[in-house]
Design an enzyme around this catalytic site. Structure first.
Site, PDB file in Angstrom:
ATOM      1  N   CYS A   1       0.749   3.014   3.371  1.00 56.08           N
ATOM      2  CA  CYS A   1       1.568   2.346   4.386  1.00 56.08           C
ATOM      3  C   CYS A   1       3.052   2.584   4.126  1.00 56.08           C
ATOM      4  O   CYS A   1       3.842   2.785   5.061  1.00 56.08           O
ATOM      5  CB  CYS A   1       1.279   0.847   4.398  1.00 56.08           C
TER       6      CYS A   1
ATOM      7  N   CYS B   1       0.837  -1.201   0.000  1.00 57.76           N
ATOM      8  CA  CYS B   1       0.000   0.000   0.000  1.00 57.76           C
ATOM      9  C   CYS B   1       0.869   1.248   0.000  1.00 57.76           C
ATOM     10  O   CYS B   1       1.778   1.385   0.817  1.00 57.76           O
ATOM     11  CB  CYS B   1      -0.903  -0.014   1.224  1.00 57.76           C
TER      12      CYS B   1
END
Length: 229
Positions: free
Chosen positions: A52, A49
């Site tokens: 992230c 991600c």
């Protein structure tokens, strides 16, 4: 210290969590991470991600202060072991200790005793779109591999049996702990915080962060302590 409605996790709930070192598939108890030094534990929702990755590289960009000067161990925890995903994440965005939480126990604990999920409906939330727009300004990219529904967060843990100094639970995709709070908590648990040189470095960094001058290193320094390269 806790900034959200989720109660602070009792340290005993974390101590016996079994983690896997993916270098050799050996297992160990989580308590060893903060046995000899305080620790920052980044509980990663999904390594691929881009949101992230943004949080990981932001924290990693301050390794010189957090780890080298303040002496706080930096650890990332993931709940999936997908081909190449962890290696890519660690090499490009974290480059430090990283372990596999097969049972999702850290994710359960940071959710207050129940795993918190952010599914596809998260795309309907304005806060998620705001986080995505902010992320696009950094140039950090990602992919759609893996399960991104299990929300994560961050722990700052005192050395030994001292317990949790700070925790933050991710509420929606891309919801990161306020970085000035993270740095302040890191200083609070440090055994080196009384060193005048360390205090000066910390205050200079904190002042810049509060002004919005957050640095993202595009290439992380090599770290011989990295666990998944």
């Amino acid at each position: 210290m806790s900034t959200q409605e989720t109660p602070t996790t009792p340290i005993k709930d974390l101590e016996n969590i079994t983690l896997t070192d993916l270098k050799d598939n050996s297992t160990f108890k989580a308590s060893t991470l903060w046995q000899d030094s305080p620790a920052l534990i980044l509980v990663v929702r999904r390594p691929g991600c881009q949101l992230c990755r943004e949080e990981a590289i932001k924290v990693a960009s301050y390794r010189d202060l957090i780890s080298d000067k303040l002496g706080v161990k930096m650890v990332a925890i993931v709940h999936e072991n997908l081909d190449n995903e962890i290696e890519e994440f660690n090499k490009g965005y974290w480059n430090d200790l990283l372990y596999f939480d097969k049972e999702k126990s850290f994710f359960n604990c940071i959710g207050g005793g129940q795993i918190q999920y952010g599914g596809i409906m998260s795309f309907l939330k304005p806060s998620v779109w705001f986080n995505i727009r902010q992320n696009m300004k950094t140039g950090i990219t990602g992919n759609f591999k893996g399960d991104g529904s299990v929300l994560g967060g961050i722990y700052i843990i005192r050395q030994g049996s001292g317990g949790i100094e700070y925790q933050y639970r991710e509420k929606v995709w891309g919801d990161h702990a306020p970085f000035d709070q993270v740095l302040t908590a890191v200083k609070n648990v440090s055994t080196k915080k009384d060193d005048p040189a360390v205090e000066t470095a910390f205050q200079e960094t904190l002042d810049k962060v509060k002004k919005g001058e957050i640095v993202f290193d595009s290439v992380l320094k090599d770290n011989s302590g990295a666990s998944c390269t």
